[in-house]
Design a protein around this motif. Structure first.
Motif, PDB file in Angstrom:
ATOM      1  N   ASN A 215      -9.072  -3.949 -11.205  1.00  0.00           N
ATOM      2  CA  ASN A 215      -8.820  -4.593  -9.914  1.00  0.00           C
ATOM      3  C   ASN A 215      -8.274  -3.591  -8.904  1.00  0.00           C
ATOM      4  OD1 ASN A 215      -9.759  -7.102 -10.736  1.00  0.00           O
ATOM      5  ND2 ASN A 215      -7.752  -7.792 -11.412  1.00  0.00           N
ATOM      6  N   GLY A 216      -7.469  -2.637  -9.372  1.00  0.00           N
ATOM      7  CA  GLY A 216      -6.968  -1.588  -8.488  1.00  0.00           C
ATOM      8  C   GLY A 216      -8.093  -0.713  -7.977  1.00  0.00           C
ATOM      9  N   ILE A 217      -8.987  -0.333  -8.880  1.00  0.00           N
ATOM     10  CA  ILE A 217     -10.148   0.471  -8.471  1.00  0.00           C
ATOM     11  C   ILE A 217     -11.009  -0.334  -7.501  1.00  0.00           C
ATOM     12  CG2 ILE A 217     -12.263   1.622  -9.236  1.00  0.00           C
ATOM     13  CD1 ILE A 217     -10.773   2.173 -11.931  1.00  0.00           C
ATOM     14  N   ASN A 218     -11.168  -1.618  -7.787  1.00  0.00           N
ATOM     15  CA  ASN A 218     -11.969  -2.474  -6.915  1.00  0.00           C
ATOM     16  C   ASN A 218     -11.385  -2.520  -5.500  1.00  0.00           C
ATOM     17  OD1 ASN A 218     -14.224  -4.405  -6.670  1.00  0.00           O
ATOM     18  ND2 ASN A 218     -12.584  -5.856  -6.217  1.00  0.00           N
ATOM     19  N   THR A 219     -10.078  -2.627  -5.396  1.00  0.00           N
ATOM     20  CA  THR A 219      -9.434  -2.635  -4.085  1.00  0.00           C
ATOM     21  C   THR A 219      -9.743  -1.342  -3.336  1.00  0.00           C
ATOM     22  OG1 THR A 219      -7.670  -4.079  -4.870  1.00  0.00           O
ATOM     23  CG2 THR A 219      -7.214  -2.804  -2.881  1.00  0.00           C
ATOM     24  N   LEU A 220      -9.669  -0.213  -4.039  1.00  0.00           N
ATOM     25  CA  LEU A 220      -9.981   1.066  -3.398  1.00  0.00           C
ATOM     26  C   LEU A 220     -11.424   1.113  -2.927  1.00  0.00           C
ATOM     27  CD1 LEU A 220      -8.189   3.632  -5.721  1.00  0.00           C
ATOM     28  CD2 LEU A 220      -7.504   2.907  -3.426  1.00  0.00           C
ATOM     29  N   VAL A 221     -12.338   0.707  -3.811  1.00  0.00           N
ATOM     30  CA  VAL A 221     -13.765   0.759  -3.482  1.00  0.00           C
ATOM     31  C   VAL A 221     -14.079  -0.155  -2.297  1.00  0.00           C
ATOM     32  CG1 VAL A 221     -16.086   0.209  -4.341  1.00  0.00           C
ATOM     33  CG2 VAL A 221     -14.491   1.485  -5.785  1.00  0.00           C
ATOM     34  N   GLU A 222     -13.488  -1.345  -2.292  1.00  0.00           N
ATOM     35  CA  GLU A 222     -13.718  -2.275  -1.180  1.00  0.00           C
ATOM     36  C   GLU A 222     -13.126  -1.762   0.128  1.00  0.00           C
ATOM     37  OE1 GLU A 222     -12.049  -5.991  -2.452  1.00  0.00           O
ATOM     38  OE2 GLU A 222     -13.930  -6.647  -3.372  1.00  0.00           O
ATOM     39  N   SER A 223     -12.151  -0.864   0.042  1.00  0.00           N
ATOM     40  CA  SER A 223     -11.426  -0.400   1.227  1.00  0.00           C
ATOM     41  C   SER A 223     -11.831   0.997   1.668  1.00  0.00           C
ATOM     42  CB  SER A 223      -9.917  -0.408   0.930  1.00  0.00           C
ATOM     43  OG  SER A 223      -9.506  -1.680   0.508  1.00  0.00           O
TER      44      SER A 223
ATOM     45  N   SER B 248      -2.275   3.400   1.467  1.00  0.00           N
ATOM     46  CA  SER B 248      -1.204   2.464   1.125  1.00  0.00           C
ATOM     47  C   SER B 248      -1.265   2.066  -0.352  1.00  0.00           C
ATOM     48  CB  SER B 248      -1.316   1.231   2.022  1.00  0.00           C
ATOM     49  OG  SER B 248      -0.457   0.224   1.595  1.00  0.00           O
ATOM     50  N   VAL B 249      -2.463   1.746  -0.837  1.00  0.00           N
ATOM     51  CA  VAL B 249      -2.643   1.363  -2.238  1.00  0.00           C
ATOM     52  C   VAL B 249      -2.253   2.524  -3.158  1.00  0.00           C
ATOM     53  CG1 VAL B 249      -4.378   0.806  -4.002  1.00  0.00           C
ATOM     54  CG2 VAL B 249      -4.391  -0.407  -1.815  1.00  0.00           C
ATOM     55  N   LEU B 250      -2.725   3.716  -2.825  1.00  0.00           N
ATOM     56  CA  LEU B 250      -2.424   4.873  -3.668  1.00  0.00           C
ATOM     57  C   LEU B 250      -0.933   5.205  -3.650  1.00  0.00           C
ATOM     58  CD1 LEU B 250      -5.544   7.110  -3.006  1.00  0.00           C
ATOM     59  CD2 LEU B 250      -5.038   5.699  -5.026  1.00  0.00           C
TER      60      LEU B 250
ATOM     61  N   GLY C 212       1.196   5.258  -6.952  1.00  0.00           N
ATOM     62  CA  GLY C 212       1.926   6.487  -7.263  1.00  0.00           C
ATOM     63  C   GLY C 212       3.408   6.232  -7.457  1.00  0.00           C
ATOM     64  N   LYS C 213       4.012   5.479  -6.534  1.00  0.00           N
ATOM     65  CA  LYS C 213       5.450   5.187  -6.649  1.00  0.00           C
ATOM     66  C   LYS C 213       5.766   4.417  -7.924  1.00  0.00           C
ATOM     67  CE  LYS C 213       7.322   5.221  -1.998  1.00  0.00           C
ATOM     68  NZ  LYS C 213       7.862   4.427  -0.889  1.00  0.00           N
ATOM     69  N   ALA C 214       4.974   3.395  -8.217  1.00  0.00           N
ATOM     70  CA  ALA C 214       5.231   2.594  -9.417  1.00  0.00           C
ATOM     71  C   ALA C 214       5.127   3.445 -10.678  1.00  0.00           C
ATOM     72  CB  ALA C 214       4.251   1.420  -9.495  1.00  0.00           C
ATOM     73  N   HIS C 215       4.102   4.285 -10.738  1.00  0.00           N
ATOM     74  CA  HIS C 215       3.901   5.085 -11.951  1.00  0.00           C
ATOM     75  C   HIS C 215       4.912   6.222 -12.069  1.00  0.00           C
ATOM     76  CE1 HIS C 215       0.274   2.710 -12.179  1.00  0.00           C
ATOM     77  NE2 HIS C 215       0.187   3.075 -13.436  1.00  0.00           N
ATOM     78  N   ALA C 216       5.392   6.727 -10.945  1.00  0.00           N
ATOM     79  CA  ALA C 216       6.398   7.797 -10.979  1.00  0.00           C
ATOM     80  C   ALA C 216       7.785   7.232 -11.283  1.00  0.00           C
ATOM     81  CB  ALA C 216       6.413   8.551  -9.653  1.00  0.00           C
ATOM     82  N   LEU C 217       8.172   6.219 -10.525  1.00  0.00           N
ATOM     83  CA  LEU C 217       9.548   5.732 -10.604  1.00  0.00           C
ATOM     84  C   LEU C 217       9.775   4.717 -11.720  1.00  0.00           C
ATOM     85  CD1 LEU C 217      10.194   5.336  -6.763  1.00  0.00           C
ATOM     86  CD2 LEU C 217      10.835   7.254  -8.252  1.00  0.00           C
ATOM     87  N   ARG C 218       8.918   3.725 -11.815  1.00  0.00           N
ATOM     88  CA  ARG C 218       9.129   2.657 -12.792  1.00  0.00           C
ATOM     89  C   ARG C 218       8.620   3.050 -14.171  1.00  0.00           C
ATOM     90  NH1 ARG C 218       5.933  -2.138 -11.462  1.00  0.00           N
ATOM     91  NH2 ARG C 218       6.581  -1.529  -9.404  1.00  0.00           N
TER      92      ARG C 218
ATOM     93  N   SER D  36      -3.990  12.377  -3.819  1.00  0.00           N
ATOM     94  CA  SER D  36      -3.109  11.437  -3.122  1.00  0.00           C
ATOM     95  C   SER D  36      -1.931  11.030  -3.996  1.00  0.00           C
ATOM     96  CB  SER D  36      -3.889  10.190  -2.692  1.00  0.00           C
ATOM     97  OG  SER D  36      -4.887  10.542  -1.778  1.00  0.00           O
ATOM     98  N   ILE D  37      -2.208  10.724  -5.243  1.00  0.00           N
ATOM     99  CA  ILE D  37      -1.139  10.341  -6.178  1.00  0.00           C
ATOM    100  C   ILE D  37      -0.183  11.525  -6.353  1.00  0.00           C
ATOM    101  CG2 ILE D  37      -0.638   9.716  -8.579  1.00  0.00           C
ATOM    102  CD1 ILE D  37      -1.976   7.346  -7.412  1.00  0.00           C
ATOM    103  N   ASN D  38      -0.737  12.711  -6.491  1.00  0.00           N
ATOM    104  CA  ASN D  38       0.089  13.910  -6.637  1.00  0.00           C
ATOM    105  C   ASN D  38       1.011  14.099  -5.435  1.00  0.00           C
ATOM    106  OD1 ASN D  38      -0.063  15.285  -9.025  1.00  0.00           O
ATOM    107  ND2 ASN D  38      -0.685  17.172  -8.027  1.00  0.00           N
ATOM    108  N   ALA D  39       0.469  13.851  -4.240  1.00  0.00           N
ATOM    109  CA  ALA D  39       1.270  13.986  -3.018  1.00  0.00           C
ATOM    110  C   ALA D  39       2.437  12.997  -3.028  1.00  0.00           C
ATOM    111  CB  ALA D  39       0.384  13.770  -1.788  1.00  0.00           C
ATOM    112  N   VAL D  40       2.189  11.785  -3.518  1.00  0.00           N
ATOM    113  CA  VAL D  40       3.257  10.785  -3.615  1.00  0.00           C
ATOM    114  C   VAL D  40       4.329  11.282  -4.583  1.00  0.00           C
ATOM    115  CG1 VAL D  40       3.826   8.438  -4.371  1.00  0.00           C
ATOM    116  CG2 VAL D  40       1.768   8.840  -3.013  1.00  0.00           C
ATOM    117  N   TYR D  41       3.908  11.787  -5.731  1.00  0.00           N
ATOM    118  CA  TYR D  41       4.858  12.312  -6.710  1.00  0.00           C
ATOM    119  C   TYR D  41       5.689  13.437  -6.091  1.00  0.00           C
ATOM    120  CZ  TYR D  41       3.328   9.923 -11.029  1.00  0.00           C
ATOM    121  OH  TYR D  41       3.074   8.992 -12.012  1.00  0.00           O
TER     122      TYR D  41
END
Length: 177
Positions: free
Chosen positions: A85-93, A102-104, A108-114, A159-164
């Protein structure tokens, strides 16, 4: 530092997707997403088989050894659906770069922090996605489609790396250089 270590931190951001690449991604994804859960399960299973250390981040099924048992796990299937569903959101957007960013950022924040997931696992997952889609949908994933997906997934990793990096993420493997 071992060869390849830290290379994720120095990936160059690919050029933006052109209109043709967006269409190739969206058309191919429509066929993949028809079998959302099965495709997601195949992707996560391959990730765990190819990169067993990735299971450490999943408390609900990190001790499950047998792929068949994972496939039957409700939690495993639920996470596979969430990934798809996450990939789908990206593809649709793809035509809305602010939404993609925003999605990335959220992911990124969730996977880094939580979840405290090392960012290299996004690179591993990207490779697995390409591999599984190419095998499961060979008639859909032509060379041009694979190239477009490669570009999209490289953008995702950057993008994820930049968030990290924004979050000041440090890890044992990259902080000792």
């Amino acid at each position: 530092m071992m060869q390849g270590e830290g290379e994720l931190n120095h990936l160059e951001r690919p050029s933006p997707l052109n209109e043709r690449e967006k269409v190739l991604i969206q058309d191919s994804w429509a066929k993949v997403y028809e079998n959302c859960e099965d495709a997601g399960v195949a992707i996560l299973l391959r990730l765990f088989v190819n990169f067993p250390s990735s299971k450490q981040y999943f408390s609900d099924f990190k001790h499950v050894e047998e792929p068949e048992e994972l496939e039957r796990s409700v939690q495993f299937r639920k996470h596979a659906r969430r990934v798809m569903n996450g990939i789908n959101t990206l593809v649709e957007s793809l035509d809305n770069s602010d939404k993609v960013a925003s999605v990335l950022k959220l992911v990124g924040k969730a996977h880094a922090l939580r979840h405290k997931v090392e960012p290299v696992y996004f690179k591993f997952l990207s490779g697995v996605i390409l591999e599984v889609l190419g095998e499961a949908f060979p008639e859909v994933v032509t060379a041009d489609v694979a190239a477009a997906w490669t570009k999209l997934l490289a953008t995702l990793c950057c993008s994820i790396n930049a968030v990290y990096e924004e979050l000041g993420w440090t890890s044992l493997s990259t902080s000792t250089g």
